[in-house]
Write a protein that holds these residues in place. Structure first.
Motif, short mmCIF file in Angstrom:
data_model
loop_
_atom_site.label_atom_id
_atom_site.label_comp_id
_atom_site.label_asym_id
_atom_site.label_seq_id
_atom_site.Cartn_x
_atom_site.Cartn_y
_atom_site.Cartn_z
N GLY A 12 0.82 -1.30 -0.38
CA GLY A 12 0.08 0.08 0.15
C GLY A 12 0.97 1.48 -0.04
N PHE A 13 1.71 1.50 0.94
CA PHE A 13 2.71 2.63 0.80
C PHE A 13 3.74 2.57 0.05
N LEU A 14 4.35 1.49 -0.64
CA LEU A 14 5.26 1.09 -2.22
C LEU A 14 4.24 2.08 -2.87
N VAL A 15 2.83 1.71 -3.18
CA VAL A 15 2.20 2.53 -3.94
C VAL A 15 1.75 3.61 -4.02
N GLU A 16 1.07 4.24 -2.44
CA GLU A 16 0.60 5.67 -2.73
C GLU A 16 2.28 6.41 -2.31
N GLU A 17 3.04 6.11 -1.54
CA GLU A 17 3.99 7.25 -1.63
C GLU A 17 5.16 6.76 -2.36
N PHE A 18 5.57 5.96 -2.81
CA PHE A 18 6.56 5.55 -3.31
C PHE A 18 6.54 5.56 -5.21
N GLU A 19 4.77 5.70 -5.32
CA GLU A 19 4.57 5.84 -6.68
C GLU A 19 4.89 3.63 -7.78
N VAL A 20 4.65 2.86 -6.72
CA VAL A 20 4.82 1.84 -7.59
C VAL A 20 4.04 1.44 -8.16
N ASP A 21 4.32 0.72 -9.31
CA ASP A 21 2.78 -0.13 -10.33
C ASP A 21 2.60 -1.34 -9.05
N GLY A 22 1.65 -0.92 -8.62
CA GLY A 22 0.64 -2.70 -8.14
C GLY A 22 1.38 -3.93 -9.23
N ASP A 23 1.26 -3.93 -9.58
CA ASP A 23 0.97 -4.79 -10.77
C ASP A 23 2.35 -5.60 -10.99
N THR A 24 3.52 -4.77 -10.34
CA THR A 24 5.43 -4.79 -10.33
C THR A 24 5.08 -5.53 -9.05
N ILE A 25 4.45 -5.78 -7.94
CA ILE A 25 5.05 -5.57 -6.53
C ILE A 25 3.94 -7.32 -6.41
N THR A 26 5.00 -8.55 -6.88
CA THR A 26 5.23 -9.85 -6.43
C THR A 26 6.27 -10.44 -5.95
N PRO A 27 5.98 -11.43 -5.09
CA PRO A 27 6.80 -11.76 -4.04
C PRO A 27 8.48 -12.13 -4.86
N GLU A 28 8.26 -12.85 -5.70
CA GLU A 28 9.33 -12.88 -6.75
C GLU A 28 10.12 -11.89 -7.42
N ALA A 29 9.66 -11.08 -7.43
CA ALA A 29 10.14 -9.44 -8.36
C ALA A 29 11.39 -8.86 -7.46
N GLY A 30 12.53 -8.75 -8.16
CA GLY A 30 13.76 -8.41 -8.09
C GLY A 30 12.79 -6.59 -7.29
N LEU A 31 13.80 -6.74 -6.38
CA LEU A 31 13.21 -5.38 -4.95
C LEU A 31 13.90 -4.38 -5.48
N LYS A 32 15.06 -4.42 -5.26
CA LYS A 32 15.90 -2.74 -6.23
C LYS A 32 15.51 -2.84 -7.63
N GLU A 33 15.53 -3.66 -8.76
CA GLU A 33 15.04 -3.44 -10.13
C GLU A 33 13.33 -2.79 -10.29
#
Length: 83
Positions: A12-33
């Protein structure tokens, strides 16, 4: 707090405060990338984690944390250790 709550809060805060596309946040996704954060953003991330979960994170905590799953696990373990 159960892991699902931790994941929901973090995402929630990654999407809201850091403007990350929620669809790209998956458990296996690279954090830094996926996040594409610079060093100042990481400071903001640490402050946000501390504010939301009441746990302290240091630079050493991020060693080996390369996926969202490992990041979620780190926060869950910090919360459990806090008691």
């Amino acid at each position: 707090m159960v892991k699902e709550e931790i994941i929901d809060i973090i995402n929630g805060f990654l999407v809201e405060e850091f403007e990350v596309d929620g669809d790209t946040i998956t458990p296996e996704a690279g954090l830094k990338e996926t996040l594409g954060l610079d060093s100042l953003d990481y400071v903001d991330l640490v402050v946000t984690i501390e504010a939301n979960f009441g746990v302290k994170l240091g630079e050493a905590d991020f060693i080996g944390i390369d996926t969202f799953q490992k990041f979620y696990d780190l926060i869950e373990n910090k919360i459990k250790a806090k008691g």
